[in-house]
Design an enzyme around this catalytic site. Sequence first.
Site, PDB file in Angstrom:
ATOM      1  N   THR A   7      35.301  34.044  50.313  1.00 44.18           N
ATOM      2  CA  THR A   7      36.452  34.908  50.087  1.00 44.18           C
ATOM      3  C   THR A   7      35.979  36.254  49.569  1.00 44.18           C
ATOM      4  O   THR A   7      34.854  36.381  49.065  1.00 44.18           O
ATOM      5  CB  THR A   7      37.419  34.271  49.060  1.00 44.18           C
ATOM      6  OG1 THR A   7      38.505  35.170  48.799  1.00 44.18           O
ATOM      7  CG2 THR A   7      36.701  33.971  47.749  1.00 44.18           C
TER       8      THR A   7
ATOM      9  N   GLU B 140      31.095  35.038  47.717  1.00 43.50           N
ATOM     10  CA  GLU B 140      32.078  36.009  47.262  1.00 43.50           C
ATOM     11  C   GLU B 140      31.792  37.388  47.858  1.00 43.50           C
ATOM     12  O   GLU B 140      30.678  37.907  47.740  1.00 43.50           O
ATOM     13  CB  GLU B 140      32.043  36.149  45.734  1.00 43.50           C
ATOM     14  CG  GLU B 140      32.484  34.911  44.977  1.00 43.50           C
ATOM     15  CD  GLU B 140      32.418  35.118  43.468  1.00 43.50           C
ATOM     16  OE1 GLU B 140      32.886  34.230  42.752  1.00 43.50           O
ATOM     17  OE2 GLU B 140      31.892  36.160  43.003  1.00 43.50           O
ATOM     18  N   CYS B 141      32.769  37.983  48.496  1.00 43.47           N
ATOM     19  CA  CYS B 141      32.744  39.370  48.955  1.00 43.47           C
ATOM     20  C   CYS B 141      31.472  39.674  49.757  1.00 43.47           C
ATOM     21  O   CYS B 141      31.350  39.243  50.896  1.00 43.47           O
ATOM     22  CB  CYS B 141      32.910  40.319  47.769  1.00 43.47           C
ATOM     23  SG  CYS B 141      33.482  41.972  48.238  1.00 43.47           S
ATOM     24  N   GLY B 142      30.515  40.386  49.195  1.00 40.27           N
ATOM     25  CA  GLY B 142      29.292  40.688  49.936  1.00 40.27           C
ATOM     26  C   GLY B 142      28.577  39.449  50.399  1.00 40.27           C
ATOM     27  O   GLY B 142      27.966  39.428  51.481  1.00 40.27           O
TER      28      GLY B 142
END
Length: 448
Positions: free
Chosen positions: A425, A332-334
């Site tokens: 994502t 997720e993200c980072g």
Amino acid sequence: MNAAVCPAILVAAPASGQGKTTVASALARLHARAGRRVRAFKCGPDFLDPHWLALASGHPVHNLDLWMTGEDDARARLHTAAGEADLIVVEGVMGLFDGEPSAADLAQRFGLPVLAVIDASAMAGTFGALAFGLQHFRPRLPWAGVLANRVASERHAQMLQDALVGEGARTDSPFLGAVMRDTAFSLPERHLGLTVASEVPDALARLDAAADALAATPLGQMDAEALARWSVCFDAPVVPPVPAKALSGKTVAVARDAAFCFIYPANLDVLRALGAELVFFSPLADEPLPLCDAVWLPGGYPELHASTLAASTACRASLSAHVREGRPLWAECGGMMLLFDQLVALDGETHAMWGLLPGTVAMQKRLAALGPQRLTLPAGELRGHTFHYSRCESPLEPVRRTEPARGGASGAGEAMFRSGSVQATYFHAWFASSPAATASLFLPGGTD
């Protein structure tokens, strides 16, 4: 299951940056120091403020959001807290009426008295007008009072109090005191919000200084009898069905360190409720991946540690082996940013990342995306949010996209990429919104 009664307060403000986190944390710390049992919550999707509230209260901090976490989840958490605590502190989000749903919506839904924190550093009489507007903008909003923050002097404090309750003042809001401006208890910030409390060496000393300042106000001098005026009756929740143990016998390895710290405690609870055993590792410390069946790379700050992560060869090699063996990896993200070929920092320096996804992530000064999102998977719908300052370019085609909570008005949603057993994502998921969909992220082929 019976209703539970406990004093509770929602700390709000007319806008972001007024000092909500400082005051909410100071209030929690003040009463925890006095031996009272304090439970704190954060309104809305947020990873950073809860770190400070947890340090202040001594307990994990969960999020409450009428859309993302849902009313039933919020009711259950508040009911449980009321049965355990002497005081419940809920920190609002943005301005009191900002967002859909807003902190005011949460206050009205559960009867939480609102404490308005107003940065009064550049005002005098207008303080009364702001307090009046916040209190009366929405009929029947539960109200506790108003606190002036970042006040310059005792004379300034008197002017603010006069604006609220003096001759000619129109508001009937209780004046709960003035907190003077003092760098001793300012909480440091960076591009995504407050700095994580664990990264600030004197974090507890700052909270103690803020609690000491609050102790000099009428708010800080309230004892258990005075707090009882804010008692709220929290109805017993509908008991949710116990999730199937879809991850029974599985071990999920979770990255957790200063670079990967955006973890809802409730998400860990969901994985355990699904039957998973959790183990933790630090990419920053170059720890090899523990023996596991699946991996979760949560969000955080890889951009602040890009050079160290680029040199974490042992962790990188073990994660690559995990993926070659076809074992699931959810990022997720980072966590996703770590997996691309390159990360370009704001100063233009390019760092080699871990190459499990083709493409480049580039940091930028402007916010790239913000808002509540939903991700529809075959096993169910996950709710969550997005918040990032980077953009990625990849030859991969998204296998699906998230949708903004309120349809297309908020943008096209976030891409979800897949490469082998890697799924990634920018979307941050609230696992409790669909335990079945959560389980599918950590099972081979589970989201097909």
